[in-house]
Motif scaffolding. Structure first.
Motif, PDB file in Angstrom:
ATOM      1  N   ARG A   1      16.095  13.609 -18.857  1.00  0.00           N
ATOM      2  CA  ARG A   1      14.839  13.357 -19.196  1.00  0.00           C
ATOM      3  C   ARG A   1      13.904  13.744 -18.237  1.00  0.00           C
ATOM      4  NH1 ARG A   1      16.835   8.401 -19.201  1.00  0.00           N
ATOM      5  NH2 ARG A   1      17.417   7.083 -21.541  1.00  0.00           N
ATOM      6  N   THR A   2      12.157  14.135 -18.700  1.00  0.00           N
ATOM      7  CA  THR A   2      11.698  15.114 -18.068  1.00  0.00           C
ATOM      8  C   THR A   2      10.378  13.510 -17.203  1.00  0.00           C
ATOM      9  OG1 THR A   2      11.543  16.768 -19.141  1.00  0.00           O
ATOM     10  CG2 THR A   2       9.738  16.311 -17.877  1.00  0.00           C
ATOM     11  N   ALA A   3      10.235  13.544 -16.318  1.00  0.00           N
ATOM     12  CA  ALA A   3       9.600  12.695 -15.515  1.00  0.00           C
ATOM     13  C   ALA A   3       8.150  13.114 -15.154  1.00  0.00           C
ATOM     14  CB  ALA A   3      10.224  12.641 -13.691  1.00  0.00           C
ATOM     15  N   VAL A   4       7.398  13.013 -15.167  1.00  0.00           N
ATOM     16  CA  VAL A   4       5.258  13.446 -14.583  1.00  0.00           C
ATOM     17  C   VAL A   4       4.880  13.147 -13.130  1.00  0.00           C
ATOM     18  CG1 VAL A   4       5.245  13.967 -17.368  1.00  0.00           C
ATOM     19  CG2 VAL A   4       4.347  11.181 -15.826  1.00  0.00           C
ATOM     20  N   ASN A   5       4.550  13.625 -12.774  1.00  0.00           N
ATOM     21  CA  ASN A   5       3.943  13.345 -11.453  1.00  0.00           C
ATOM     22  C   ASN A   5       2.457  12.979 -11.568  1.00  0.00           C
ATOM     23  OD1 ASN A   5       5.157  15.198  -9.845  1.00  0.00           O
ATOM     24  ND2 ASN A   5       4.333  16.802 -10.686  1.00  0.00           N
ATOM     25  N   LEU A   6       3.313  11.715 -11.156  1.00  0.00           N
ATOM     26  CA  LEU A   6       1.947  10.417 -12.268  1.00  0.00           C
ATOM     27  C   LEU A   6       0.139  10.615 -11.123  1.00  0.00           C
ATOM     28  CD1 LEU A   6       4.014   6.974 -11.991  1.00  0.00           C
ATOM     29  CD2 LEU A   6       3.023   8.383 -13.642  1.00  0.00           C
ATOM     30  N   SER A   7      -0.823   9.987 -12.028  1.00  0.00           N
ATOM     31  CA  SER A   7      -2.082  10.064 -10.515  1.00  0.00           C
ATOM     32  C   SER A   7      -1.721   8.634  -9.897  1.00  0.00           C
ATOM     33  CB  SER A   7      -3.255  10.046 -11.196  1.00  0.00           C
ATOM     34  OG  SER A   7      -4.523   9.685 -10.521  1.00  0.00           O
ATOM     35  N   TYR A   8      -2.226   8.541  -8.668  1.00  0.00           N
ATOM     36  CA  TYR A   8      -1.985   7.912  -7.357  1.00  0.00           C
ATOM     37  C   TYR A   8      -2.982   7.568  -7.010  1.00  0.00           C
ATOM     38  CZ  TYR A   8      -0.092  11.093  -4.634  1.00  0.00           C
ATOM     39  OH  TYR A   8       0.213  11.837  -3.798  1.00  0.00           O
ATOM     40  N   THR A   9      -3.756   6.364  -6.557  1.00  0.00           N
ATOM     41  CA  THR A   9      -4.326   6.058  -5.470  1.00  0.00           C
ATOM     42  C   THR A   9      -4.016   5.046  -3.755  1.00  0.00           C
ATOM     43  OG1 THR A   9      -6.450   5.992  -6.778  1.00  0.00           O
ATOM     44  CG2 THR A   9      -6.452   4.975  -4.304  1.00  0.00           C
ATOM     45  N   ILE A  10      -4.060   5.614  -2.952  1.00  0.00           N
ATOM     46  CA  ILE A  10      -3.449   5.097  -1.831  1.00  0.00           C
ATOM     47  C   ILE A  10      -4.777   4.390  -0.980  1.00  0.00           C
ATOM     48  CG2 ILE A  10      -2.489   5.186   0.688  1.00  0.00           C
ATOM     49  CD1 ILE A  10      -1.285   7.499  -0.274  1.00  0.00           C
ATOM     50  N   VAL A  11      -3.923   2.520  -1.020  1.00  0.00           N
ATOM     51  CA  VAL A  11      -5.052   1.882   0.237  1.00  0.00           C
ATOM     52  C   VAL A  11      -4.714   2.138   1.279  1.00  0.00           C
ATOM     53  CG1 VAL A  11      -5.710  -0.448   0.145  1.00  0.00           C
ATOM     54  CG2 VAL A  11      -4.727  -0.282  -1.934  1.00  0.00           C
ATOM     55  N   THR A  12      -5.934   2.752   2.286  1.00  0.00           N
ATOM     56  CA  THR A  12      -5.721   2.945   3.523  1.00  0.00           C
ATOM     57  C   THR A  12      -6.386   1.717   4.102  1.00  0.00           C
ATOM     58  OG1 THR A  12      -8.237   3.932   3.244  1.00  0.00           O
ATOM     59  CG2 THR A  12      -7.156   5.300   2.522  1.00  0.00           C
ATOM     60  N   ARG A  13      -6.023   2.391   5.520  1.00  0.00           N
ATOM     61  CA  ARG A  13      -6.227   1.130   6.848  1.00  0.00           C
ATOM     62  C   ARG A  13      -6.977   2.104   7.820  1.00  0.00           C
ATOM     63  NH1 ARG A  13      -2.837   3.274  10.943  1.00  0.00           N
ATOM     64  NH2 ARG A  13      -1.019   4.353   9.780  1.00  0.00           N
ATOM     65  N   PRO A  14      -7.680   1.037   8.397  1.00  0.00           N
ATOM     66  CA  PRO A  14      -8.445   1.831   9.149  1.00  0.00           C
ATOM     67  C   PRO A  14      -7.068   3.161  10.314  1.00  0.00           C
ATOM     68  CG  PRO A  14      -8.765  -0.438   8.776  1.00  0.00           C
ATOM     69  CD  PRO A  14      -7.948  -0.221   8.178  1.00  0.00           C
ATOM     70  N   ASP A  15      -8.163   3.959  11.156  1.00  0.00           N
ATOM     71  CA  ASP A  15      -7.315   4.336  11.974  1.00  0.00           C
ATOM     72  C   ASP A  15      -6.398   3.718  13.087  1.00  0.00           C
ATOM     73  OD1 ASP A  15      -7.729   6.173  10.219  1.00  0.00           O
ATOM     74  OD2 ASP A  15      -9.610   7.024  11.794  1.00  0.00           O
ATOM     75  N   ASN A  16      -7.228   2.780  13.363  1.00  0.00           N
ATOM     76  CA  ASN A  16      -7.068   2.248  14.929  1.00  0.00           C
ATOM     77  C   ASN A  16      -5.886   0.849  14.522  1.00  0.00           C
ATOM     78  OD1 ASN A  16      -8.257   0.157  13.265  1.00  0.00           O
ATOM     79  ND2 ASN A  16      -9.889  -0.506  15.206  1.00  0.00           N
ATOM     80  N   ASP A  17      -6.047   0.705  13.580  1.00  0.00           N
ATOM     81  CA  ASP A  17      -4.529   0.548  12.885  1.00  0.00           C
ATOM     82  C   ASP A  17      -3.195   0.694  13.208  1.00  0.00           C
ATOM     83  OD1 ASP A  17      -5.931  -2.120  11.730  1.00  0.00           O
ATOM     84  OD2 ASP A  17      -5.023  -1.826   9.807  1.00  0.00           O
ATOM     85  N   PRO A  18      -2.225  -0.165  13.968  1.00  0.00           N
ATOM     86  CA  PRO A  18      -0.923  -0.017  13.895  1.00  0.00           C
ATOM     87  C   PRO A  18      -0.210   0.492  13.239  1.00  0.00           C
ATOM     88  CG  PRO A  18      -0.687  -2.022  14.557  1.00  0.00           C
ATOM     89  CD  PRO A  18      -2.485  -1.825  14.552  1.00  0.00           C
ATOM     90  N   PRO A  19       1.036   1.707  13.219  1.00  0.00           N
ATOM     91  CA  PRO A  19       2.113   1.673  11.994  1.00  0.00           C
ATOM     92  C   PRO A  19       2.887   0.541  11.617  1.00  0.00           C
ATOM     93  CG  PRO A  19       1.955   3.654  13.235  1.00  0.00           C
ATOM     94  CD  PRO A  19       0.879   2.629  13.755  1.00  0.00           C
ATOM     95  N   ASP A  20       2.710   1.007   9.972  1.00  0.00           N
ATOM     96  CA  ASP A  20       3.194  -0.562   9.932  1.00  0.00           C
ATOM     97  C   ASP A  20       4.152   0.447   8.776  1.00  0.00           C
ATOM     98  OD1 ASP A  20       3.904  -2.888   8.309  1.00  0.00           O
ATOM     99  OD2 ASP A  20       2.111  -3.608   8.298  1.00  0.00           O
ATOM    100  N   GLU A  21       5.725  -0.040   8.879  1.00  0.00           N
ATOM    101  CA  GLU A  21       7.015   0.489   8.369  1.00  0.00           C
ATOM    102  C   GLU A  21       7.400  -0.854   7.470  1.00  0.00           C
ATOM    103  OE1 GLU A  21       8.492   2.942   8.517  1.00  0.00           O
ATOM    104  OE2 GLU A  21       7.059   3.827  10.283  1.00  0.00           O
ATOM    105  N   LYS A  22       6.692  -1.979   7.005  1.00  0.00           N
ATOM    106  CA  LYS A  22       7.217  -2.540   5.729  1.00  0.00           C
ATOM    107  C   LYS A  22       7.070  -2.080   4.711  1.00  0.00           C
ATOM    108  CE  LYS A  22       4.047  -6.388   7.725  1.00  0.00           C
ATOM    109  NZ  LYS A  22       3.851  -7.159   7.584  1.00  0.00           N
ATOM    110  N   PRO A  23       7.646  -2.138   3.249  1.00  0.00           N
ATOM    111  CA  PRO A  23       8.294  -1.629   2.602  1.00  0.00           C
ATOM    112  C   PRO A  23       7.252  -1.248   1.727  1.00  0.00           C
ATOM    113  CG  PRO A  23       9.694  -2.898   2.972  1.00  0.00           C
ATOM    114  CD  PRO A  23       9.654  -2.744   3.826  1.00  0.00           C
ATOM    115  N   PRO A  24       6.457  -0.292   1.422  1.00  0.00           N
ATOM    116  CA  PRO A  24       5.397  -0.340   0.875  1.00  0.00           C
ATOM    117  C   PRO A  24       5.320  -0.786  -0.395  1.00  0.00           C
ATOM    118  CG  PRO A  24       5.377   2.256   0.990  1.00  0.00           C
ATOM    119  CD  PRO A  24       6.556   1.132   2.281  1.00  0.00           C
ATOM    120  N   LEU A  25       4.113  -1.306  -1.574  1.00  0.00           N
ATOM    121  CA  LEU A  25       3.984  -2.128  -2.364  1.00  0.00           C
ATOM    122  C   LEU A  25       3.159  -0.759  -3.167  1.00  0.00           C
ATOM    123  CD1 LEU A  25       3.511  -4.519  -4.158  1.00  0.00           C
ATOM    124  CD2 LEU A  25       1.255  -4.809  -2.986  1.00  0.00           C
TER     125      LEU A  25
END
Length: 304
Positions: free
Chosen positions: A24-48
């Motif tokens: 099939r043909t997939a399309v490139n979806l529009s999306y928005t990433i919820v950002t975190r403050p720069d001082n937050d530590p990296p988080d390796e939990k699975p994204p939602l």
């Protein structure tokens, strides 16, 4: 490099041209990433990844996405499904295709494993992803939709709404809020539910040609409603998702009937079903606090 940084870097490179995936043909979806403050530590939990319902957009989930991110610290990605919002419009709208769109986005963002949450049509999209590629889904949350049956309300209400939307006569406007006000006036007799009206009005926006109008693809959605209103037969034959699964229904709704529970647990053996008191089909809008407690508790319990 943490997952969040990889996603942000790649998001600047995304193009809107279709990319072939399988047969099939997939399309490139529009999306928005919820950002975190720069001082937050990296988080390796699975994204939602959040999948909205029929005639919705990713904007419907802005508040809930930000709250989930703030509490769980995990990356949250809100998406517009095909034929909705800012995502490409196509001549087809089947759940296998919607699932491939999501999987393609995960590949582009270098997400190997994500938690998925979806309401209504988005819930069936999330279920389809889990059944098509279980290894890509860390956990699954489905709001107000069953794989075993379809509410009579869904099969009658949404076609009527779309029919009313096609009859709207919108004069040329330069401001989106004025256009939405005009559309609301024309639809007030056809749509009496305030939540549904709010969802529908998010589809009045600036289109790719610069004019203001419906950004959802009403023609395809109406023509392919028979596929939207039923769970795909190809995914209902011997496939199972054994990961953590939460179904959330509104106590005042009939979208997840008790008779469907055996079939739900056949497809999703670890499924837990919760009903929110006082809530209808738009459970996350009727009782957002209760839904957030269920979702965040579930994600925290299944964070690996």
């Amino acid at each position: 490099m943490d997952v969040y940084t990889r996603i942000l870097q790649f998001s600047r490179l995304v193009k809107k041209s279709p990319v072939n995936v399988g047969s099939r043909t997939a399309v490139n979806l529009s999306y928005t990433i919820v950002t975190r403050p720069d001082n937050d530590p990296p988080d390796e939990k699975p994204p939602l990844i959040i999948c909205h319902g029929l005639l919705g957009t990713k904007k419907n989930w802005t508040y809930l996405a930000k709250t989930i991110h703030a509490v769980t610290k995990r990356i949250v990605v809100r998406i517009d499904l095909r034929n909705h919002g800012l995502s490409p419009q196509t001549k087809s709208h089947k759940y296998e295709e919607l699932a491939e769109d999501v999987l393609q986005l995960m590949t582009k963002l270098e997400i190997d494993n994500a938690s998925l949450i979806g309401h209504n049509m988005g819930g069936r999209t999330a279920m389809s992803v889990a059944l098509m590629k279980p290894s890509a889904v860390a956990s699954l949350i489905v709001l107000e939709m069953s794989p075993a049956s379809t509410s009579a309300e869904f099969t009658t209400l949404f076609p009527r709404i779309m029919e009313a939307m096609t009859a709207v006569k919108l004069k040329e406007k330069r401001k989106v809020h004025k256009a939405r006000k005009e559309v609301k006036e024309q639809l007030k007799n056809a749509i009496t539910n305030e939540v549904i009206m709010a969802n529908v009005l998010t589809n009045v926006n600036v289109k790719q040609d610069g004019t203001i109008g419906w950004t959802c693809n009403l023609e395809t959605l109406m023509r392919h409603f028979k596929y939207i209103s039923s769970f795909p037969f190809s995914l209902d034959k011997g496939k199972k998702y054994f990961g953590p699964t939460l179904f959330i229904g509104g106590q005042l709704s009939e979208y997840i009937p008790a008779d469907d529970l055996p079939r739900i647990r056949e497809l999703f053996p670890k499924a837990v079903v919760k009903f929110v008191p006082g809530a209808g089909h738009f459970v996350h809008r009727d009782e957002p606090k209760a839904v957030l407690e269920l979702v965040i508790g579930f994600l925290n319990d299944h964070s690996e």
